[in-house]
Structure formats: C-alpha cells, structure tokens
Design a protein around this motif. Structure first.
Motif, PDB file in Angstrom:
ATOM      1  N   ARG A 324      41.426  78.494  48.133  1.00 53.94           N
ATOM      2  CA  ARG A 324      40.215  78.372  49.126  1.00 53.94           C
ATOM      3  C   ARG A 324      40.339  76.813  49.598  1.00 53.94           C
ATOM      4  O   ARG A 324      40.077  76.830  50.354  1.00 53.94           O
ATOM      5  CB  ARG A 324      38.983  79.496  48.635  1.00 53.94           C
ATOM      6  N   ARG A 327      43.127  75.065  50.953  1.00 54.43           N
ATOM      7  CA  ARG A 327      42.941  75.213  52.777  1.00 54.43           C
ATOM      8  C   ARG A 327      41.605  74.625  53.301  1.00 54.43           C
ATOM      9  O   ARG A 327      41.370  74.603  54.123  1.00 54.43           O
ATOM     10  CB  ARG A 327      42.590  77.077  52.702  1.00 54.43           C
ATOM     11  N   GLN A 328      40.525  74.214  52.814  1.00 57.63           N
ATOM     12  CA  GLN A 328      39.640  73.654  53.653  1.00 57.63           C
ATOM     13  C   GLN A 328      39.285  72.412  53.636  1.00 57.63           C
ATOM     14  O   GLN A 328      39.242  71.950  54.224  1.00 57.63           O
ATOM     15  CB  GLN A 328      38.237  73.878  52.603  1.00 57.63           C
ATOM     16  N   GLN A 348      46.224  92.350  48.048  1.00 53.03           N
ATOM     17  CA  GLN A 348      46.866  91.686  49.257  1.00 53.03           C
ATOM     18  C   GLN A 348      45.756  91.672  50.030  1.00 53.03           C
ATOM     19  O   GLN A 348      45.304  90.074  50.730  1.00 53.03           O
ATOM     20  CB  GLN A 348      46.897  92.774  50.382  1.00 53.03           C
ATOM     21  N   ALA A 349      44.223  91.420  50.281  1.00 49.19           N
ATOM     22  CA  ALA A 349      43.347  91.341  51.436  1.00 49.19           C
ATOM     23  C   ALA A 349      42.469  90.641  50.877  1.00 49.19           C
ATOM     24  O   ALA A 349      42.481  89.679  51.579  1.00 49.19           O
ATOM     25  CB  ALA A 349      42.076  93.578  50.526  1.00 49.19           C
ATOM     26  N   ARG A 350      42.013  90.348  49.446  1.00 48.78           N
ATOM     27  CA  ARG A 350      41.015  88.907  49.100  1.00 48.78           C
ATOM     28  C   ARG A 350      42.140  88.043  48.903  1.00 48.78           C
ATOM     29  O   ARG A 350      41.608  86.947  48.896  1.00 48.78           O
ATOM     30  CB  ARG A 350      40.729  89.200  47.952  1.00 48.78           C
ATOM     31  N   VAL A 352      44.820  87.717  51.910  1.00 49.97           N
ATOM     32  CA  VAL A 352      44.651  87.228  52.744  1.00 49.97           C
ATOM     33  C   VAL A 352      43.634  85.417  52.970  1.00 49.97           C
ATOM     34  O   VAL A 352      43.544  84.879  53.846  1.00 49.97           O
ATOM     35  CB  VAL A 352      44.834  88.184  54.085  1.00 49.97           C
ATOM     36  N   SER A 353      42.592  86.387  52.855  1.00 51.44           N
ATOM     37  CA  SER A 353      40.713  85.702  52.918  1.00 51.44           C
ATOM     38  C   SER A 353      40.669  84.643  52.268  1.00 51.44           C
ATOM     39  O   SER A 353      40.323  83.167  52.576  1.00 51.44           O
ATOM     40  CB  SER A 353      39.916  85.939  52.709  1.00 51.44           C
ATOM     41  N   ALA A 354      41.633  84.766  50.876  1.00 48.88           N
ATOM     42  CA  ALA A 354      41.664  82.775  50.428  1.00 48.88           C
ATOM     43  C   ALA A 354      42.847  81.855  50.743  1.00 48.88           C
ATOM     44  O   ALA A 354      42.989  80.868  50.822  1.00 48.88           O
ATOM     45  CB  ALA A 354      42.240  83.200  48.668  1.00 48.88           C
ATOM     46  N   GLY A 355      43.857  82.437  51.479  1.00 44.84           N
ATOM     47  CA  GLY A 355      44.490  81.835  51.956  1.00 44.84           C
ATOM     48  C   GLY A 355      46.319  81.891  50.860  1.00 44.84           C
ATOM     49  O   GLY A 355      46.761  81.348  51.568  1.00 44.84           O
TER      50      GLY A 355
END
Ligand SMILES: [Zn+2]
Ligand SMILES: [Zn+2]
Length: 477
Positions: A324, A327-328, A348-350, A352-355
């Motif tokens: 994360r 990505r920032q 998968q879900a987490r 995707v949100s962390a990049g």
C-alpha cells in the motif's frame, strides 16, 4: 515426407522446454532434410536462448547429431507475451501457471480460433475442484481461451487427485471444464493425460465429465485428445470473442531493457528468504533486502527494480501494508512496478485494494519461485520497451535481425519485404563476442527503427552503455 514432397515448410510452437514437450525434436525426421525450412517458437528466458536450450538436449553426451547438423534451415524465435503472425494466422501468447516459464498459444485465422494451454495449474486451489468463483489470474486465463472453437487444455488430474499434486503445474478435468463453460468455448480437448492412466480409465473420466455437462445442459463438447486425431474446424457465423492479449510484438528483443534487472525483497521467514534468494540468483538477478516500507520506497526511487517480493504474515511482517505504501508513491499507477505477495493464503479482495499484482502461495518450490520472478522481470522489461515507443507504434516493434551469428549491417527493411532471420550454427563463438554482437544489433536496430526518445532512466542508461560498449569494440559490422 511420406508423400515424397520436397522443400517442406513448417512452424513448431513450443509451450516450454520441459522434456515431455521437446524430446520428440531430435527424432523429427523433417528437421534433418536439406531444403526443408522450419520456424521454432518458444518462450524467451533470462539466460539461454531457445536455440541454446534445444541444443542442450542434443549435446554429444545425449545424442549423436547436434542441432546445428540438422539439414533443414531452422529459425528460432524467442517469444514474450503479445502477438505475432505466422502467414495469415494471428498468434497471441500468454504465460501459464507452471514451474517453468510456459506460454499458451491462441491461434486465429479464417474466423476460427484454436487455443493450446498446456501445462497450466489453476491459480486458485478451490477452482481446481471445479468450485468457487473465477477471479484474478484464473479469470484472465478464461479470457485468453474465450470463444475458442477448439481448446486443447491440460487436464492431467481429477479434483480428487489434485490435493496430492499441488504445485506440479497441471490442471484438473473439473477446472478445464468449468473455465471452458464460463469462457463459451465450443470444443474442449482434454490432454496432458496422466501417464499412469490407461485408455479405459480415460474413457471413464470422459464419460463422467460428459454426464455432468448433460446434467447442466451445457453446450460444451468435450473429448480426450489422442494421437493422430484430426479435427476439421469451420467458421461459425456468430461474432468471435476478442483476445485479451494486447498488440505488443511477441518477438520483440527485450534484452536492451534487461540489463542488471533488480528485485527488492521483504521477507521475515528465513527459509522462505533463502529459497527466494536462490531462485533470484539462479536467474542472474540482483536482489536487495528491505525491512520496512520506507526502505522499500527508497530502493524503488533509486534502483527502479523490476519487481518487489513481499511476505505477508502479520503481525511478524505486513507485506500488504508495504505494498500500500509503495502504491501511494506511484505517480503512474497504470505502469507501476509489480508486487508479488508471499503468503499462506490467497486473499484476492484485500490484495486488490492494497494494489498487489500477484501471489506466491506457501509452500512453493524453487522452480515456481524462479518462474514467477522470470515472468515478472520479463513483463517489466516489455512494459519498459512499450513505454519507450511513441503512442500507437507497437506494431513496428519487430525483432532485430541477429540474436545469434556474426553481426551484419542491415538496411531498413522496406514495408512488406521479408524479415531477415538470424543465422544459425555459431555455437563456438565466445559468449562475450555474442553479447557484444547482440548489443550492436540491438543498437543498430533501434537506430534503424528511429526509436529515438528513451524517456525512462533505466532505458537511457542502457542506451548509454550500449553506445559505450559498441564504440569501444572493434567494428565488424
Ligand atoms: Zn512442464
Ligand atoms: Zn508437460
């Protein structure tokens, strides 16, 4: 040959160079007949070329005839992910999930699509049972096979057998059928049959797959591939699904973007770290350790690494958090560095949100780790080449003339004229000579192609090195 035809011309597409896929080559008579012409295609590696790998199995110790003594004129093509053409056939390539860098091939011509996808393991272990939702890289695999008139797919195991075969790099019948249904494939040829299964066992397996399809009223036709079986495919009238692979020229020489590739590693577990280091070293890649997000950001800014490998095992180490943070810092999120998360479970879900870009699920073998690293380093190199070009220029990104053999000056090829192919048979050249001539060829080719602006620093640096190297070496061009 049995019909007495002279001057045979053909193309061989190899998914990868594991022995079960290349051992037929030394015994393939048409390669030994002068006047025949063959093009052999396979995935590009990071060290040896496809030709060198194939020559290895015909070394003196193993075989009486060397690859260079084959009478036919053979050209070798090292491929990355993308597209290229063989006469009027459009070929798209995509990496599969296997403990060796492996390409799937999608062939489109005359309104008919054939996809070959062996050897491949489901990314999701639940999907291997034919259950669960198709997401992530399995979904991308489904898009690659979408709408195929014929899909020739790995189906070595059954869902029941799979738990004992995790990490072996093969699919189950259930997975192949589920993805084919989802991707609206018309015919599925199950193949890469388990060597311990006899014909009767295969028939039983096929009967149960067919019964299940009938129960679900699915239109998919499924059969087991057998030697010598031929199938005639005719153009269907409905619209064809488009392939998800972009227009990047799959024969691009990406080596100029591969000088000193580096990888950053954030791993807490000693055993995992050691296995990864070994894998990275075997690929000839430089690795840097980072212990926290700040250090990771610093390395990324300084080194522009090809890949980050981060372990996620909280509270000991939080790879997602570091991802994360990385990505920032991204100022161009669409072309950012890939991040591979090492974890015991895919989330998968987490992710995707962390990049997160990709996963390496524990326990993994050294071969799997090497393949993941190789694939991502090559993808980053391709991305670097793509970005170095002005917009809309991808199709001109053709391969240079001479990865092997003595360098020769090449004038700009007129549109539509045949591409000059690499010469074969210069095994004895010293590797440094070969390196220099490859660099010169790359340099010349870039000039010929007028690929002038190399905006990315890593590319700029490479060009500087190429010029310095080429100008300090006696000219033989
Ligand atoms: Zn294999
Ligand atoms: Zn295989």
């Amino acid at each position: 040959m049995s019909a007495g035809v002279k001057g045979l011309r053909g193309h061989i597409l190899i998914s990868h160079t594991h022995w079960d896929h290349i051992q037929g080559i030394p015994f393939f008579a048409p390669l030994f007949v002068p006047g025949n012409e063959w093009d052999i295609y396979g995935p590009k590696g990071l060290g040896q070329s496809l030709r060198e790998v194939l020559a290895g199995q015909m070394d003196y110790t193993y075989f009486p005839v060397t690859l260079d003594q084959c009478g036919a004129n053979i050209r070798y093509h090292d491929l990355v992910e993308g597209t290229f053409e063989i006469e009027d056939i459009k070929v798209s390539t995509r990496y599969l999930n296997h403990p060796a860098l492996t390409l799937g091939y999608r062939l489109e011509t005359d309104g008919v699509t054939v996809v070959y996808a062996c050897d491949h393991e489901p990314h999701s272990r639940i999907l291997a049972n034919g259950q669960g939702e198709i997401t992530g890289y399995d979904l991308q695999h489904a898009q690659f096979i979408a709408g195929a008139d014929l899909l020739i797919h790995d189906a070595q195991y059954t869902a029941e057998e799979y738990p004992a075969k995790i990490g072996w790099g093969h699919s189950t019948v259930e997975y192949a059928v589920k993805l084919s249904n989802k991707a609206e494939v018309k015919r599925l040829a199950l193949t890469h049959h388990d060597p311990s299964r006899d014909d009767d066992a295969l028939d039983r397996l096929l009967a149960s797959a067919k019964a299940e399809l009938r129960e679900n009223a699915a239109s998919l036709e499924v059969f087991a591939a057998s030697e010598g079986y031929a199938l005639n495919l005719v153009r269907a009238h409905e619209k064809h699904a488009a392939c998800c692979v972009g227009d990047f020229q799959a024969q691009t020489l990406v080596d100029p973007a591969l000088t000193e590739p580096s990888v950053i590693i954030g791993i807490a577990d000693l055993k995992t770290g050691a296995a990864l280091f070994e894998a990275i070293q075997a690929e000839g890649i430089h690795a840097k350790l980072c212990s926290d997000p700040d250090e990771a950001r610093k390395f990324i800014a300084e080194d522009r690494p090809s890949l980050a490998i981060l372990e996620h095992d909280p509270p000991r180490i939080d790879g997602m958090e570091t991802c994360r943070a990385i990505r920032q810092q991204d100022n161009d999120p669409e072309h950012s560095m890939p991040v591979l998360i090492v974890a015991s479970e895919l989330d998968q879900a987490r992710g995707v949100s962390a990049g997160v870009t990709d996963w390496l699920i524990k326990p993994f073998t050294g071969a799997y780790a090497r393949t993941k690293v190789r694939a991502w380093v090559l993808r980053t190199a391709c991305e670097g080449m793509r970005r170095a070009l002005p917009q809309g220029e991808e199709p001109r990104f053709a391969p240079p003339p001479l990865p092997i053999g003595p360098p020769r000056l090449r004038t700009q090829r007129a549109k539509g004229s045949p591409r000059q192919m690499p010469h074969r048979g210069t095994e004895a050249r010293r590797s440094s000579d070969k390196e220099i001539s490859t660099e010169k060829a790359a340099l010349l080719w870039m000039y010929c192609r007028e690929v002038a602006p190399f905006e990315t620093p890593s590319f700029g640096k490479k060009i500087g090195q190429l010029i310095a190297h080429a100008t300090n070496t006696p000219a033989e061009m």
